[in-house]
Each structure stands twice: as C-alpha cells, then as structure tokens.
Scaffold this motif. Structure first.
Motif, PDB file in Angstrom:
ATOM      1  N   ARG A  67       0.821  -1.214   0.000  1.00  0.00           N
ATOM      2  CA  ARG A  67       0.000   0.000   0.000  1.00  0.00           C
ATOM      3  C   ARG A  67       0.856   1.265   0.000  1.00  0.00           C
ATOM      4  O   ARG A  67       0.490   2.278  -0.581  1.00  0.00           O
ATOM      5  CB  ARG A  67      -0.923   0.002   1.232  1.00  0.00           C
ATOM      6  CG  ARG A  67      -1.941   1.130   1.195  1.00  0.00           C
ATOM      7  CD  ARG A  67      -2.970   0.992   2.302  1.00  0.00           C
ATOM      8  NE  ARG A  67      -3.799  -0.177   2.157  1.00  0.00           N
ATOM      9  CZ  ARG A  67      -4.834  -0.265   1.326  1.00  0.00           C
ATOM     10  NH1 ARG A  67      -5.130   0.746   0.526  1.00  0.00           N
ATOM     11  NH2 ARG A  67      -5.551  -1.369   1.280  1.00  0.00           N
ATOM     12  N   TYR A  68       2.022   1.187   0.657  1.00  0.00           N
ATOM     13  CA  TYR A  68       2.869   2.374   0.772  1.00  0.00           C
ATOM     14  C   TYR A  68       4.281   2.063   0.253  1.00  0.00           C
ATOM     15  O   TYR A  68       5.266   2.160   0.996  1.00  0.00           O
ATOM     16  CB  TYR A  68       2.942   2.829   2.234  1.00  0.00           C
ATOM     17  CG  TYR A  68       1.597   3.062   2.880  1.00  0.00           C
ATOM     18  CD1 TYR A  68       0.754   4.087   2.455  1.00  0.00           C
ATOM     19  CD2 TYR A  68       1.166   2.259   3.935  1.00  0.00           C
ATOM     20  CE1 TYR A  68      -0.478   4.304   3.042  1.00  0.00           C
ATOM     21  CE2 TYR A  68      -0.070   2.473   4.545  1.00  0.00           C
ATOM     22  CZ  TYR A  68      -0.888   3.492   4.094  1.00  0.00           C
ATOM     23  OH  TYR A  68      -2.105   3.702   4.686  1.00  0.00           O
ATOM     24  N   TRP A 110       7.181   4.652   0.705  1.00  0.00           N
ATOM     25  CA  TRP A 110       7.698   4.830   2.056  1.00  0.00           C
ATOM     26  C   TRP A 110       8.426   3.585   2.564  1.00  0.00           C
ATOM     27  O   TRP A 110       9.427   3.699   3.290  1.00  0.00           O
ATOM     28  CB  TRP A 110       6.551   5.174   3.020  1.00  0.00           C
ATOM     29  CG  TRP A 110       6.083   6.574   2.880  1.00  0.00           C
ATOM     30  CD1 TRP A 110       5.152   7.054   2.001  1.00  0.00           C
ATOM     31  CD2 TRP A 110       6.524   7.700   3.633  1.00  0.00           C
ATOM     32  NE1 TRP A 110       4.987   8.406   2.169  1.00  0.00           N
ATOM     33  CE2 TRP A 110       5.817   8.828   3.168  1.00  0.00           C
ATOM     34  CE3 TRP A 110       7.448   7.859   4.669  1.00  0.00           C
ATOM     35  CZ2 TRP A 110       6.011  10.100   3.697  1.00  0.00           C
ATOM     36  CZ3 TRP A 110       7.651   9.125   5.204  1.00  0.00           C
ATOM     37  CH2 TRP A 110       6.935  10.236   4.709  1.00  0.00           C
ATOM     38  N   VAL A 163       1.043  10.274   5.235  1.00  0.00           N
ATOM     39  CA  VAL A 163       0.327  10.384   3.965  1.00  0.00           C
ATOM     40  C   VAL A 163      -1.008  11.067   4.231  1.00  0.00           C
ATOM     41  O   VAL A 163      -1.529  11.041   5.342  1.00  0.00           O
ATOM     42  CB  VAL A 163       0.066   9.001   3.319  1.00  0.00           C
ATOM     43  CG1 VAL A 163       1.355   8.376   2.826  1.00  0.00           C
ATOM     44  CG2 VAL A 163      -0.648   8.082   4.281  1.00  0.00           C
ATOM     45  N   ASP A 214      -8.721   4.189   0.112  1.00  0.00           N
ATOM     46  CA  ASP A 214      -7.649   3.198   0.220  1.00  0.00           C
ATOM     47  C   ASP A 214      -8.156   1.867   0.768  1.00  0.00           C
ATOM     48  O   ASP A 214      -7.508   0.841   0.560  1.00  0.00           O
ATOM     49  CB  ASP A 214      -6.538   3.719   1.148  1.00  0.00           C
ATOM     50  CG  ASP A 214      -5.591   4.670   0.439  1.00  0.00           C
ATOM     51  OD1 ASP A 214      -5.600   4.687  -0.807  1.00  0.00           O
ATOM     52  OD2 ASP A 214      -4.848   5.392   1.122  1.00  0.00           O
TER      53      ASP A 214
END
Length: 266
Positions: free
Chosen positions: A153-154, A157, A219, A225
């Motif tokens: 998802r990230y 990062w 974020v 999401d």
C-alpha cells in the motif's frame, strides 16, 4: 308488456399484446421480494476493535452486516490470516472481502463498495527517541513493524526499508505494541485506534507499562484506500444503499461509539 331492457355497452376487447403486458406486470408485482443472499465475506482474524472473530462482532462486522441487511442480505463472515484475505477472494472461497489490501482486484471480478470503516494509519515511535519522520529518507536505518499488506500500500515509504531487511509485517498487531515498547523496532505502522486498543488491552491483562509514544502522519488520509470488494455488483449496490442509510440515520456513528466511546471519529 315486457319491461324495457337496457343493454350496457361492452368494454372494448383488449388486444393480445396489451393483455400479455398486463399479465407480465401483474406477475412482477406478485413476485417474491428482491433477492436476498447469504454473503460470505473474508475478514482478518484479529483486528480489534474492528473485528472480534470469537463473537462475530466489532465495528467493521456490524457496519457491513447491517448495511447488507438493509436489503435483506445476511453476512456470513469467514476469518483468515490478514494477508490471505485477498487470496480467499481470488480463489473464490468467498463472495466478498473486507479489503483488497492494496491490490487492484478488478481483473479478478471485484466490484468495489463504498468505504465501510476508516483506518487512519500513522507511524508511531517512542517519544524518548525524538524521531521525526517527514520523508521516506527519514526511515533509512530504522526498523519498522507493520500490518500485512502495508508495503504494497505504501511502496514509496516502505520499499527501501523492506529491501534493506529492516521491515516486518505481523498479523497479530498486539506485537506492534510489545516490540515497539521493548525497543525491538524503531517504528510501528498502525491504525491509531488499533494501536490504542492493544495498548490498553495489554496494560490491563498483561501488566504492560506502556512508554509514551507519538504519532507521525506520513500520507494524506484517503478513505478510498480501504474498501470492501464484492463479486456480485447487485449485492455491492445493495450494500452501498444500506451503508448510506446507516450514515443518514445516525446508526453508523452509534456503532463506532459502542466500541470507541468518545474517541469515535466524527
């Protein structure tokens, strides 16, 4: 003398086409109500306060269950390790899933519903460490523990942290609290409410003495999401209608308050 007899005019005969149309309309009106289904849905097996498998309760189960019930459907939850939730949908073991865990499953026949609940994920660090995380570079050299699917998802990062071998995902999110508190990880990535829930639970039941922490947003919050997915678009539409009803009636907020009290989001 015979009494005068009046002959009433006969109504015009119905055409065959009109008669068939009326018969079809009557049949439709007399038919059974809209289809109601049992909807099997994959949920993560340990996500308090959103999901308590042992009692089939929790914020997420109640919201989704009541939204489906609005048009007669019945939720039948099935529990999996969090990372296996999308796989259960792909394998057609279930008709719906609580989330795609960051994977686009439209190619798998997924119809995305409106967001049922909101996960507000933040980086959590020990206050005594005085860590500041504002960019992905700030995670360089730090160890991170997160929930399953977070790296997908990230990726901007967590990609470099994962590549460096400083990253772990755990299905049991109580471990985020324990390992961060003991200094085994520098950063925990968690939903605010989940982390707070497990902190209170471990303090009460295990005698944990939690060290002060601080939350660091990284974020912009995007409610899209995290959305449930359905294989049947009609059931998805019924769910969306039920969810809107819960929000319009105030029942949605009441469910949140039931589990989070005054900490419930407004």
């Amino acid at each position: 003398m015979k009494p005068l007899q009046r002959t009433l005019p006969r109504p015009p005969a119905l055409s065959c086409a009109l008669a068939c149309a009326l018969a079809s309309l009557l049949a439709a009106l007399c038919a059974a109500p809209a289809r109601a289904d049992q909807v099997s849905m994959a949920f993560g097996e340990k996500i308090p306060p959103f999901c308590f498998p042992e009692t089939n309760s929790g914020i997420e189960l109640e919201v989704i269950g009541e939204a489906l019930a609005f048009r007669g459907h019945t939720l039948r939850p099935k529990y999996y390790p969090f990372a296996r939730v999308p796989l259960a949908f792909r394998n057609r073991d279930v008709a719906a899933a609580m989330s795609d865990l960051g994977q686009d499953m439209r190619a798998e026949g997924a119809a995305y519903g409106d967001p049922a609940v909101f996960y507000d994920n933040v980086f959590i660090t020990l206050k005594a460490r005085h860590l500041s995380i504002r960019t992905p570079d700030d995670l360089r050299g730090l160890t991170v523990i997160a929930f399953p699917g977070a790296a997908k998802r990230y990726p901007d990062w967590l990609g470099a942290v994962q590549k460096a071998g400083h990253y772990s995902e755990q299905n049991d999110q109580a471990l985020q609290v324990l390992t961060l508190n003991r200094g085994r990880y520098d950063v925990a990535l968690s939903d605010r409410n989940i982390f707070q829930y497990f902190t209170l639970l471990l303090s009460r039941e295990k005698g944990l003495q939690p060290k002060p922490t601080e939350e660091q947003e990284f974020v912009q919050f995007n409610p899209m999401d995290y959305r449930p997915v359905f294989r049947d678009k009609k059931i998805r539409d019924d769910f969306n209608a039920g969810l809107k009803h819960l929000k319009d009636s105030g029942r949605y907020q009441a469910i949140y308050r039931k589990y989070l009290g005054e900490a419930a989001p407004r």
